[in-house]
Design a protein around this motif. Structure first.
Motif, short mmCIF file in Angstrom:
data_model
loop_
_atom_site.label_atom_id
_atom_site.label_comp_id
_atom_site.label_asym_id
_atom_site.label_seq_id
_atom_site.Cartn_x
_atom_site.Cartn_y
_atom_site.Cartn_z
N HIS A 180 -19.69 -8.70 -1.17
CA HIS A 180 -20.34 -9.20 -2.39
C HIS A 180 -19.29 -9.14 -3.49
CE1 HIS A 180 -23.09 -9.26 -5.87
NE2 HIS A 180 -24.08 -9.58 -5.07
N ILE A 181 -19.36 -10.07 -4.46
CA ILE A 181 -18.29 -10.10 -5.46
C ILE A 181 -18.48 -9.06 -6.55
CG2 ILE A 181 -17.62 -12.49 -5.06
CD1 ILE A 181 -19.38 -13.36 -7.36
N VAL A 182 -19.69 -8.54 -6.71
CA VAL A 182 -19.92 -7.51 -7.73
C VAL A 182 -20.18 -6.16 -7.07
CG1 VAL A 182 -21.45 -6.81 -9.61
CG2 VAL A 182 -20.78 -9.21 -9.39
N LYS A 198 -16.72 -23.36 -13.67
CA LYS A 198 -17.36 -22.68 -14.80
C LYS A 198 -17.76 -21.25 -14.44
CE LYS A 198 -20.65 -25.82 -15.51
NZ LYS A 198 -21.86 -26.39 -16.16
N CYS A 199 -17.85 -21.00 -13.14
CA CYS A 199 -18.38 -19.73 -12.63
C CYS A 199 -17.71 -18.51 -13.28
CB CYS A 199 -18.17 -19.68 -11.11
SG CYS A 199 -18.59 -18.10 -10.38
N ILE A 200 -18.54 -17.55 -13.72
CA ILE A 200 -17.99 -16.32 -14.29
C ILE A 200 -18.14 -15.14 -13.32
CG2 ILE A 200 -18.26 -17.01 -16.72
CD1 ILE A 200 -20.85 -15.32 -16.82
N ARG A 201 -18.44 -15.44 -12.07
CA ARG A 201 -18.48 -14.43 -11.00
C ARG A 201 -19.47 -13.29 -11.29
NH1 ARG A 201 -15.72 -18.09 -9.29
NH2 ARG A 201 -13.78 -17.90 -8.10
N CYS A 202 -20.67 -13.66 -11.69
CA CYS A 202 -21.67 -12.62 -11.96
C CYS A 202 -22.38 -12.21 -10.69
CB CYS A 202 -22.68 -13.12 -12.99
SG CYS A 202 -23.75 -14.42 -12.33
N GLY A 203 -22.39 -13.08 -9.69
CA GLY A 203 -23.05 -12.75 -8.43
C GLY A 203 -24.55 -13.01 -8.41
N ALA A 204 -25.11 -13.52 -9.51
CA ALA A 204 -26.56 -13.73 -9.55
C ALA A 204 -27.03 -14.72 -8.47
CB ALA A 204 -26.99 -14.23 -10.93
N CYS A 205 -26.19 -15.72 -8.21
CA CYS A 205 -26.61 -16.71 -7.21
C CYS A 205 -26.63 -16.10 -5.81
CB CYS A 205 -25.72 -17.95 -7.27
SG CYS A 205 -23.97 -17.68 -6.99
N LEU A 206 -25.79 -15.09 -5.58
CA LEU A 206 -25.83 -14.40 -4.28
C LEU A 206 -27.14 -13.60 -4.17
CD1 LEU A 206 -22.74 -14.92 -4.83
CD2 LEU A 206 -22.29 -12.78 -3.65
N PRO A 239 -23.94 -18.88 -2.41
CA PRO A 239 -23.92 -20.28 -2.84
C PRO A 239 -22.60 -20.70 -3.50
CG PRO A 239 -26.01 -19.27 -3.38
CD PRO A 239 -25.15 -18.17 -2.87
N ILE A 240 -22.09 -19.89 -4.43
CA ILE A 240 -20.86 -20.30 -5.10
C ILE A 240 -19.68 -20.28 -4.12
CG2 ILE A 240 -20.49 -17.94 -6.04
CD1 ILE A 240 -19.31 -21.26 -7.65
N GLY A 241 -19.66 -19.33 -3.21
CA GLY A 241 -18.61 -19.32 -2.20
C GLY A 241 -18.66 -20.55 -1.31
N VAL A 277 -30.70 -19.56 -11.62
CA VAL A 277 -30.25 -18.28 -12.22
C VAL A 277 -28.88 -18.37 -12.87
CG1 VAL A 277 -31.57 -16.73 -10.71
CG2 VAL A 277 -29.22 -17.37 -10.08
N CYS A 278 -28.08 -19.34 -12.47
CA CYS A 278 -26.68 -19.34 -12.90
C CYS A 278 -26.56 -19.35 -14.43
CB CYS A 278 -25.94 -20.55 -12.33
SG CYS A 278 -24.23 -20.59 -12.89
N PRO A 279 -25.88 -18.33 -14.99
CA PRO A 279 -25.82 -18.23 -16.45
C PRO A 279 -24.99 -19.33 -17.11
CG PRO A 279 -24.40 -16.59 -15.43
CD PRO A 279 -25.20 -17.22 -14.32
N VAL A 280 -24.18 -20.03 -16.33
CA VAL A 280 -23.37 -21.09 -16.93
C VAL A 280 -23.70 -22.47 -16.36
CG1 VAL A 280 -21.44 -19.64 -17.67
CG2 VAL A 280 -21.50 -20.50 -15.34
N HIS A 281 -24.92 -22.58 -15.80
CA HIS A 281 -25.41 -23.88 -15.32
C HIS A 281 -24.49 -24.55 -14.31
CE1 HIS A 281 -29.02 -24.22 -17.59
NE2 HIS A 281 -28.44 -24.16 -18.76
N VAL A 282 -24.00 -23.82 -13.33
CA VAL A 282 -23.32 -24.49 -12.22
C VAL A 282 -24.43 -25.07 -11.35
CG1 VAL A 282 -21.81 -24.24 -10.22
CG2 VAL A 282 -21.35 -22.90 -12.28
N ASP A 283 -24.37 -26.38 -11.09
CA ASP A 283 -25.44 -27.04 -10.32
C ASP A 283 -25.16 -26.86 -8.82
OD1 ASP A 283 -23.13 -28.55 -10.62
OD2 ASP A 283 -24.15 -30.47 -10.51
N LEU A 284 -25.36 -25.61 -8.39
CA LEU A 284 -24.93 -25.23 -7.04
C LEU A 284 -25.60 -26.05 -5.94
CD1 LEU A 284 -24.95 -21.50 -7.98
CD2 LEU A 284 -22.94 -22.64 -7.01
N ASP A 285 -26.92 -26.25 -6.02
CA ASP A 285 -27.58 -26.97 -4.91
C ASP A 285 -27.10 -28.41 -4.82
OD1 ASP A 285 -28.99 -27.37 -7.29
OD2 ASP A 285 -30.90 -27.69 -6.28
S1 SF4 Z 1 -24.62 -17.47 -10.66
FE1 SF4 Z 1 -23.16 -18.95 -11.52
S2 SF4 Z 1 -21.70 -17.71 -12.67
FE2 SF4 Z 1 -22.81 -16.30 -11.33
S3 SF4 Z 1 -21.54 -16.16 -9.47
FE3 SF4 Z 1 -23.03 -17.77 -9.09
S4 SF4 Z 1 -22.02 -19.68 -9.75
FE4 SF4 Z 1 -20.87 -17.97 -10.62
#
Ligand code: SF4
Lengths: 255, 464
Positions: free
Chosen positions: B153-155, B308-316, B337-339, B367-375
């Protein structure tokens, strides 16, 4: 009389046609003249989600043509599946059609209105778990997903529960994870079967813990998967579409 | 000690292995769900949360579309503050620069504070092969380092482990009693061991959460203070910073600091938020700005927003697939998802299964705090995987047949009674076998006796 086009996805056509018959009954009771485009078959979501955009686009084009050619004017296209409705909305380049496409429950809520639904006099004496497919939930906004709602527990705006509140005797069982994905995900169910069934098992366990006697859903594709998991676990649970619960002619539930 | 390089994985197979341990899956899922709920509660406390997200996303998009000038500004300002700046095109250049700086200083003992970038560059084995002792000092990182495993996990790098696993690891490597599983006692044991290593270190290496172009300084967020201890003690500090970590001004910082910890763990702020704006007396600070595939991703119209990802790990934490398959099932430095959006950009063939490791439920995007459109990006990668010929041939065939059939509804409807009959009369064992993946853990659904379209046709005929 208002014209309405009903789109019945292929899997509903084959596996749970009773839901589509109920949808016809409900719409007619609400004063709609129902049309069905005979040449419509699939919105193209499965191939697109699997990465086969050409196939997906071919089917979507066919879907567009069917509804433009076969049905009158600008009648709403009521789709009996949140995920198909979301797919068309997100992928069609046909702006007029995009505006016409609506998910069944959202159409009833937004266009028909709750008082008319209450006047249907539907009865369903049962404690049910509500399952809104992820695309209907987040893509169409049928409810505010838990990760967006304050404090994560109860969604503040939920069209589906508002509609179900018009059914006599129906009781909604509160789930600990109100909108957890069931694990179907179209081709995901085939590509990652172990994980997919595990997700289905977890979803069903939450429903059982809440003492749900049946599942009411906007998405029979999710239900197809959940039913198959429940049966394999030896504990079948009835899965109804919202249309079936609203159909006054059908007697669902305990009694 | 070196970590094995990450193997190329088929996510489905790795996930199947993970879920085969039902109890561990249960526990892993529950642990991450608990974090997501903490995040939900913390987010609900911020009335302008949605506005904050939109604002943060706009800042990042602006920065990424003007990246070169902000990087140059950052370099200028950092140099003016007495920080030394280096540029690394890829992992190899990055590792070589770190090694050169350590060699020039005669440093052989390096303490590191969690940096996923050095994980991405496989720095540890590189340095260890050259006689440098590397110690990860974040507790979770330390645990996985002792176990010779990559973080999952990144966090929370050791979220896949239970206290008994940690007890066994510490018993083996730190000499704690075999029966010791109390988290507080285990943490004390790790701290005693780490303290000695901090004091003996010749150099420290950290990542950075944000680098500010306007000031030439950078910010490190931790919960354990280990980065600060390393920076305070060692005479040489190297900061490895991905070029996407740049933000324009100091005024932008609080926007991200409010979003980061809440999204990551549900804390209002991380316990330590340290600002480096110049070396302290007697210390040398080097910054390495690393590309390693980032500009390539920036050039891809469908995927540049992943930077844009700030590596918060929320999407995981919110991902129902990640929660039940564990980080190692992705076979990448950044899982989830971000990975799955980042990895195909490095090597599409190796990571072809990752865009499919999702139900596209969309919770990651929500959940992404910076609106990365992961899906949306996962879906786009699927088409690219198929285009590049890395799709499965079975899916290809099935899709083609189904599309052909569905293109001709009349023919399909003529055929379905036959299929229906087949499904009804064939023994269940046969249909299950024919259904492939579906039949594992699920019954094969039986079609109804009469399809809706048949009923509708009959009804219409009857009416006319
Ligand atoms: S939720 Fe958004 S900012 Fe956080 S790790 Fe995933 S892509 Fe990056």
């Amino acid at each position: 009389m208002r014209d309405v086009v009903l789109f019945v996805p292929c899997f509903v056509d084959q596996f749970q046609p009773s839901a589509a018959r109920s949808a016809v009954a409900v719409l007619e009771r609400l004063g709609c003249r129902v049309h069905v485009a005979a040449s419509a078959s699939c919105c193209g979501q499965p191939p697109t989600n699997a990465g086969y955009n050409d196939d997906g686009e071919a089917l979507l084009t066919r879907f567009e043509q069917a509804h433009v050619r076969e049905v009158p004017g600008d009648a709403p296209v009521v789709v009996l599946s949140g995920s198909c409705a979301q797919h068309v909305r997100a992928h069609t380049t046909h702006d007029a059609l995009r505006r016409r496409v609506q998910e069944f429950t959202a159409f009833l809520h937004d266009e028909i209105g709750l008082p008319a639904l209450a006047a249907l006099g539907a009865t369903c004496p049962a404690r049910v778990a509500v399952h809104i497919g992820c695309h209907a939930l987040r893509g169409l906004g049928l409810a505010v997903p838990s990760e967006r709602g304050p404090g994560s527990t109860v969604a503040p705006r939920n069209l589906v529960t508002a509609v179900l509140a018009q059914v006599h005797g129906l009781e909604v069982a509160p789930l600990t994870r109100p909108d957890e994905c069931c694990g179907f995900g179209g081709t995901f169910a085939l590509g990652e079967p172990e994980l997919s069934t595990r997700m289905g098992t977890d979803r069903l366990r939450d429903m059982r813990r809440a003492k749900a006697e049946a599942v009411v859903t906007t998405d029979l594709s999710c239900a197809l998967h959940l039913r198959a998991v429940a049966e394999a676990n030896g504990a079948p649970l009835p899965m109804w579409h919202v249309a079936e619960v609203l159909d006054p002619a059908r007697r669902l539930g305990r009694g | 000690m070196s970590r094995p390089t990450l193997p190329v994985l088929d996510h489905a197979a790795a996930a199947a292995a993970f879920v085969s341990d039902a109890d561990r899956t249960e526990w892993h899922d529950a642990a991450l769900w608990w974090i997501r709920q903490r995040r939900d509660t913390a987010v609900a406390d911020v009335p302008d949360w949605e506005a904050l997200r939109t604002h943060a996303s706009a800042i990042k998009e602006h920065t990424l579309t003007h990246l070169a000038s902000y990087l140059e500004q950052f370099e200028r300002m950092a140099r003016a503050k007495g920080l030394q700046v280096h540029w690394a095109r890829d992992a190899a250049e990055h590792n070589a620069i770190v090694h050169r700086l350590l060699a020039e200083a005669g440093a052989t003992r390096l303490v590191k504070s969690k940096s996923m970038l050095t994980e991405e560059c496989q720095l540890n084995p590189y340095l260890e092969a050259r006689g440098i002792a590397v110690v990860d000092t974040d507790l979770g990182e330390r645990i996985v380092q002792l176990r010779e495993e990559p973080p999952s996990h990144i966090v929370m790098p050791a979220i896949h482990l239970q206290t008994a696993d940690v007890g066994a690891t510490f018993h083996e490597h730190l000499g704690t009693p075999a029966t010791l599983v109390d988290p507080v006692a285990l943490t004390r044991a790790a701290r005693a061991d780490l303290r000695a290593r901090f004091l003996a270190a010749d150099a420290t290496l950290t990542g950075a959460n944000f680098a500010v172009a306007e000031t030439g300084g950078f910010v490190v967020c931790t919960n354990e203070g280990n980065a600060d201890l390393g920076m305070a003690l060692a005479p040489l500090h190297i900061a490895s910073i991905g070029i996407e970590k740049i933000i324009p001004t100091a005024r932008d910082l609080p926007v991200f600091l409010r979003l980061l910890a809440r999204s990551a763990t549900g804390q209002p702020q991380t316990v330590y938020t340290s600002h480096v704006h110049g070396p302290r007396e007697g210390q040398v600070v080097h910054i390495i700005l690393v590309d390693n595939g980032r500009t390539a991703q920036l050039a891809r119209p469908s995927y540049w927003r992943s930077l844009k990802c700030i590596r918060c790990g929320a999407c995981l934490n919110t991902c129902p697939v990640y929660r039940r398959s564990g980080g190692h099932s992705y076979g990448t430095t950044v899982p989830g998802p971000i990975g799955s959006v980042l990895a195909p950009g490095f090597d599409l063939a190796a990571h072809a299964s990752l865009p499919f490791a999702s139900t596209l439920c969309g919770s990651c995007t929500a959940v992404c705090p910076v609106h990365v459109d992961l899906d949306a990006q996962l879906l786009a990668w699927r088409a690219d995987v198929v285009q590049a010929g890395h799709g499965s041939s079975r899916t290809r065939q099935a899709t083609r047949v189904a599309t052909q059939l569905l293109q001709r509804p009349a023919l399909a409807r003529a055929l379905t009674p036959v299929l229906r009959l087949a499904l009804r009369v064939l023994p269940r064992a046969v249909t299950r076998a024919l259904s492939g993946g579906w039949g594992r853990g699920r019954t094969v659904p039986m079609p109804a006796a009469e399809s809706f379209h048949a009923w509708w046709r009959a009804r219409s005929d009857h009416e006319h």
